[in-house]
Design an enzyme around this catalytic site. Structure first.
Site, short mmCIF file in Angstrom:
data_model
loop_
_atom_site.label_atom_id
_atom_site.label_comp_id
_atom_site.label_asym_id
_atom_site.label_seq_id
_atom_site.Cartn_x
_atom_site.Cartn_y
_atom_site.Cartn_z
CB THR A 117 -0.91 0.02 1.24
OG1 THR A 117 -1.59 1.29 1.31
CG2 THR A 117 -0.14 -0.17 2.53
CE1 TYR A 141 -3.89 -1.80 4.79
CE2 TYR A 141 -3.59 0.49 4.16
CZ TYR A 141 -3.77 -0.83 3.81
OH TYR A 141 -3.83 -1.19 2.49
#
Length: 329
Positions: A117, A141
């Protein structure tokens, strides 16, 4: 030979399965169906319902299907949720990925593609962001994904194992052929939420923060069509099979749209207005982040074909209508 797709019943994973089948690959999916759907897996692919941390299950599947590559999508993806519950993110995204990587090494799987990501960068960079930028994630995250990248790098040094970590920017849209799309209830992706509002599934939507240091005060992101993204994965797989070395690469278009610009695009494509409310900022959201994807273009020969915000929105809206028919039928 088969490709193992973890999380293949989910949004991006199901698109990957269709792409692999379109290319004539054999595919096996492992998914615990916590957020994915059995119906999203094409009948031509085998679905094994289970957890990637179940190493006996994973290794038996690898051996039985003669898996030569793993494409790893399984994990948790909601930034504010990771801030509120970091331990679950370190479990799902890091600890379980470690188990999967160990299973790959034990069974001699030589090729591994990881769904990473842009959140590994954080928001304290100029743009567009290259892969050599400092990794300064602003959420659990992002950190959980970065930890898995670190594990992959160490494992590739110690074992006959090559990987590609693809750092996604904002994935949106749906299969242009209408076979799958973003189907998770309560999804937080901006275009998904806006399309649900535009089609009456939500009475209104929220904009989280209008005081960011951007031209209109809302966050700016690089939105990439999911079908262009899975094309990058397939090209990365071909590169690894041809002997390519381990690599990290961005997947984005190199241009950004603000939250308000995206909402305006949805209103333009759908042809009517809908209610939008303003709320405060969410924890962990950087102000702006846009990709430099030159490495993917050079290393994979990747050339995006759906690089248009209206195209992304139109495919997403078509999927919302198809999903409504499925759920009402």
């Amino acid at each position: 030979m088969a490709v193992l797709v973890t999380g293949g019943a989910g949004y991006i994973g199901s698109h990957m399965v269709w792409k692999l089948l379109d290319e004539g690959e054999e595919v096996v999916v492992i998914d615990r169906l916590s957020t994915g759907f059995e119906w999203a897996v094409p009948p031509e692919a085998e679905l094994v319902v289970g957890d990637i941390a179940d190493q006996d299950l994973v290794e038996a599947t690898i051996a039985r299907r003669n898996v030569d590559a793993i494409i790893h999508f399984a994990g948790s993806i909601i930034v504010p949720e990771s801030v509120a519950d970091p331990l679950s993110y370190y479990l799902n995204n890091t600890v379980k990925s470690r188990a999967l990587i160990e299973s790959a090494v034990r069974k001699g799987v030589p090729h591994f593609i990881f769904s990473s990501t842009a959140a590994v960068y954080g928001g304290k960079h100029g743009e567009p962001v290259t892969e050599d930028a400092l990794t300064l994630p602003e959420s659990p995250y992002g950190r959980s994904k970065l930890m898995t990248e670190m594990m992959l790098a160490d494992v590739a040094t110690a074992h006959p194992f090559a990987y590609t970590a693809l750092r996604y920017f904002n994935v949106s849209g749906a299969d242009p052929n209408g076979r799958t799309g973003q189907s998770t209830k309560g999804a937080t992706h901006l275009i998904k939420v806006a399309c649900e509002t535009a089609t009456g599934k939500r009475s209104s939507m929220d904009v989280y923060g209008t005081d960011y240091p951007t031209p209109d005060g809302t966050c700016i992101r690089d939105y990439i069509h999911v079908w262009d993204l899975v094309e990058a994965h397939y090209l990365a797989l071909k590169r690894l099979r041809a002997g390519g070395e381990s690599i990290v690469a961005n997947c984005g278009y190199g241009k950004g749209y603000s939250v308000l610009q995206v909402i305006d695009a949805v209103k333009r494509v759908v042809g009517h207005d809908f209610e939008v409310n303003v709320s405060g900022r969410r924890a962990g959201d950087p102000a702006r982040i846009v990709a430099n994807a030159d490495r993917a273009r050079a290393e994979f020969g990747w050339g995006p074909r759906l690089d248009n915000i209206d195209t992304i929105v139109l495919d997403a809206l078509r999927w919302e209508e198809a999903l409504k028919r499925r759920n009402n039928g």
